[in-house]
Write a protein that holds these residues in place. Structure first.
Motif, PDB file in Angstrom:
ATOM      1  N   ARG A   1       0.837  -1.204   0.000  1.00 56.48           N
ATOM      2  CA  ARG A   1       0.000   0.000   0.000  1.00 56.48           C
ATOM      3  C   ARG A   1       0.868   1.249   0.000  1.00 56.48           C
ATOM      4  NH1 ARG A   1      -5.530  -0.418   2.010  1.00 56.48           N
ATOM      5  NH2 ARG A   1      -6.115  -2.592   2.171  1.00 56.48           N
ATOM      6  N   ASP A   2       0.285   2.350  -0.470  1.00 54.90           N
ATOM      7  CA  ASP A   2       1.020   3.595  -0.709  1.00 54.90           C
ATOM      8  C   ASP A   2       1.748   4.171   0.498  1.00 54.90           C
ATOM      9  OD1 ASP A   2      -0.001   3.356  -3.251  1.00 54.90           O
ATOM     10  OD2 ASP A   2      -1.501   4.920  -3.019  1.00 54.90           O
ATOM     11  N   LYS A   3       1.216   4.004   1.696  1.00 58.96           N
ATOM     12  CA  LYS A   3       1.817   4.633   2.877  1.00 58.96           C
ATOM     13  C   LYS A   3       2.844   3.760   3.596  1.00 58.96           C
ATOM     14  CE  LYS A   3      -2.126   7.644   3.656  1.00 58.96           C
ATOM     15  NZ  LYS A   3      -3.132   8.101   4.610  1.00 58.96           N
ATOM     16  N   ILE A   4       3.072   2.565   3.103  1.00 60.04           N
ATOM     17  CA  ILE A   4       3.971   1.632   3.790  1.00 60.04           C
ATOM     18  C   ILE A   4       5.405   2.168   3.855  1.00 60.04           C
ATOM     19  CG2 ILE A   4       4.998  -0.680   3.684  1.00 60.04           C
ATOM     20  CD1 ILE A   4       2.058  -0.597   4.692  1.00 60.04           C
ATOM     21  N   THR A   5       5.893   2.767   2.782  1.00 63.38           N
ATOM     22  CA  THR A   5       7.276   3.273   2.820  1.00 63.38           C
ATOM     23  C   THR A   5       7.419   4.403   3.845  1.00 63.38           C
ATOM     24  OG1 THR A   5       6.835   4.719   0.919  1.00 63.38           O
ATOM     25  CG2 THR A   5       7.851   2.561   0.464  1.00 63.38           C
ATOM     26  N   ASP A   6       6.398   5.244   3.985  1.00 68.98           N
ATOM     27  CA  ASP A   6       6.434   6.308   4.998  1.00 68.98           C
ATOM     28  C   ASP A   6       6.432   5.720   6.408  1.00 68.98           C
ATOM     29  OD1 ASP A   6       6.403   8.262   3.018  1.00 68.98           O
ATOM     30  OD2 ASP A   6       4.220   8.442   3.051  1.00 68.98           O
ATOM     31  N   ILE A   7       5.646   4.692   6.609  1.00 66.06           N
ATOM     32  CA  ILE A   7       5.598   4.026   7.923  1.00 66.06           C
ATOM     33  C   ILE A   7       6.962   3.432   8.259  1.00 66.06           C
ATOM     34  CG2 ILE A   7       4.591   2.060   9.166  1.00 66.06           C
ATOM     35  CD1 ILE A   7       1.961   2.678   7.554  1.00 66.06           C
ATOM     36  N   ILE A   8       7.589   2.811   7.286  1.00 67.34           N
ATOM     37  CA  ILE A   8       8.916   2.216   7.485  1.00 67.34           C
ATOM     38  C   ILE A   8       9.924   3.299   7.856  1.00 67.34           C
ATOM     39  CG2 ILE A   8      10.842   1.053   6.303  1.00 67.34           C
ATOM     40  CD1 ILE A   8       8.610  -0.485   4.694  1.00 67.34           C
ATOM     41  N   LYS A   9       9.880   4.433   7.156  1.00 69.06           N
ATOM     42  CA  LYS A   9      10.800   5.543   7.451  1.00 69.06           C
ATOM     43  C   LYS A   9      10.586   6.086   8.863  1.00 69.06           C
ATOM     44  CE  LYS A   9      11.145   7.052   2.648  1.00 69.06           C
ATOM     45  NZ  LYS A   9      10.713   8.083   1.680  1.00 69.06           N
ATOM     46  N   ARG A  10       9.332   6.230   9.280  1.00 74.02           N
ATOM     47  CA  ARG A  10       9.031   6.729  10.626  1.00 74.02           C
ATOM     48  C   ARG A  10       9.548   5.791  11.706  1.00 74.02           C
ATOM     49  NH1 ARG A  10       4.003   8.305   8.453  1.00 74.02           N
ATOM     50  NH2 ARG A  10       2.932   6.581   9.476  1.00 74.02           N
TER      51      ARG A  10
ATOM     52  N   ARG B   1      13.746   2.962   9.753  1.00 79.61           N
ATOM     53  CA  ARG B   1      14.303   1.989   8.815  1.00 79.61           C
ATOM     54  C   ARG B   1      14.307   2.592   7.416  1.00 79.61           C
ATOM     55  NH1 ARG B   1      10.937  -3.186   9.335  1.00 79.61           N
ATOM     56  NH2 ARG B   1       9.219  -1.718   9.419  1.00 79.61           N
ATOM     57  N   GLU B   2      15.009   1.972   6.487  1.00 78.12           N
ATOM     58  CA  GLU B   2      15.128   2.505   5.127  1.00 78.12           C
ATOM     59  C   GLU B   2      14.502   1.547   4.111  1.00 78.12           C
ATOM     60  OE1 GLU B   2      18.524   3.648   1.838  1.00 78.12           O
ATOM     61  OE2 GLU B   2      19.124   3.315   3.905  1.00 78.12           O
ATOM     62  N   PRO B   3      13.387   1.960   3.494  1.00 81.47           N
ATOM     63  CA  PRO B   3      12.784   1.097   2.478  1.00 81.47           C
ATOM     64  C   PRO B   3      13.515   1.232   1.139  1.00 81.47           C
ATOM     65  CG  PRO B   3      11.493   3.091   2.714  1.00 81.47           C
ATOM     66  CD  PRO B   3      12.607   3.166   3.730  1.00 81.47           C
ATOM     67  N   VAL B   4      13.705   0.137   0.475  1.00 86.27           N
ATOM     68  CA  VAL B   4      14.266   0.138  -0.878  1.00 86.27           C
ATOM     69  C   VAL B   4      13.130  -0.327  -1.781  1.00 86.27           C
ATOM     70  CG1 VAL B   4      16.006  -0.827  -2.421  1.00 86.27           C
ATOM     71  CG2 VAL B   4      16.567  -0.388   0.003  1.00 86.27           C
ATOM     72  N   PHE B   5      12.734   0.543  -2.719  1.00 84.00           N
ATOM     73  CA  PHE B   5      11.571   0.241  -3.545  1.00 84.00           C
ATOM     74  C   PHE B   5      11.721   0.875  -4.920  1.00 84.00           C
ATOM     75  CE2 PHE B   5      10.769   4.246  -1.486  1.00 84.00           C
ATOM     76  CZ  PHE B   5      10.128   5.010  -2.444  1.00 84.00           C
TER      77      PHE B   5
END
Length: 106
Positions: free
Chosen positions: A10-19, A22-26
Motif C-alpha cells: 500500500r502507498d503509505k507503507i514506505t512512509d511508515i517504514i521511514k518513521r 528503517r530505510e525502504p528500498v523500492f
C-alpha cells in the motif's frame, strides 16, 4: 538486518517504514508490471482471507480489486453492467448449488 519482501504494498507503507527509523528500498512499477503484481497481490489477499475470514481481509481483497479496475480502466458502471448481465444469463450464488458432475446422454 535486511528483510526482502518483493511484493506490492500500500502507498503509505514506505512512509511508515521511514518513521520507524528503517530505510525502504523500492521502485515504482510500470503499467504492465503493476497489473501483474496486483494479480499476485489479489491471490495473496485471497489466501489470507481463506486463513482468517474477517472483514479486514475482505476489505484488502476489495482494495486490490478497485486498484485493478483503475489500472485496467474498468469503470464501476462497466463492472455493474457486466455483473448484471452475468446474473441475468448465468445467475448468482444465492442457491448454494455445488455441481458434482454432468452425465452426458448417449
Amino acid at each position: 538486518m535486511k528483510r526482502v519482501y518483493k511484493k506490492l504494498v500500500r502507498d503509505k507503507i514506505t512512509d511508515i517504514i521511514k518513521r520507524q527509523g528503517r530505510e525502504p528500498v523500492f521502485r515504482v512499477l510500470d503499467d504492465k508490471e503493476y497489473v501483474e503484481k496486483l494479480i499476485d497481490k489479489l491471490c495473496e489477499e485471497v489466501d489470507e482471507f481463506d486463513q482468517d475470514r474477517n472483514a479486514d481481509e475482505m476489505a484488502d481483497i476489495i482494495e486490490v480489486l478497485n486498484a485493478l479496475m483503475d489500472a485496467l480502466r474498468i469503470s464501476p458502471a462497466q463492472l455493474k453492467k457486466s455483473r448484471r448481465k452475468k446474473a441475468l444469463t448465468r445467475g448468482v450464488f444465492k442457491k448454494r448449488i455445488y455441481l458434482e458432475k454432468v452425465i452426458e446422454s448417449e
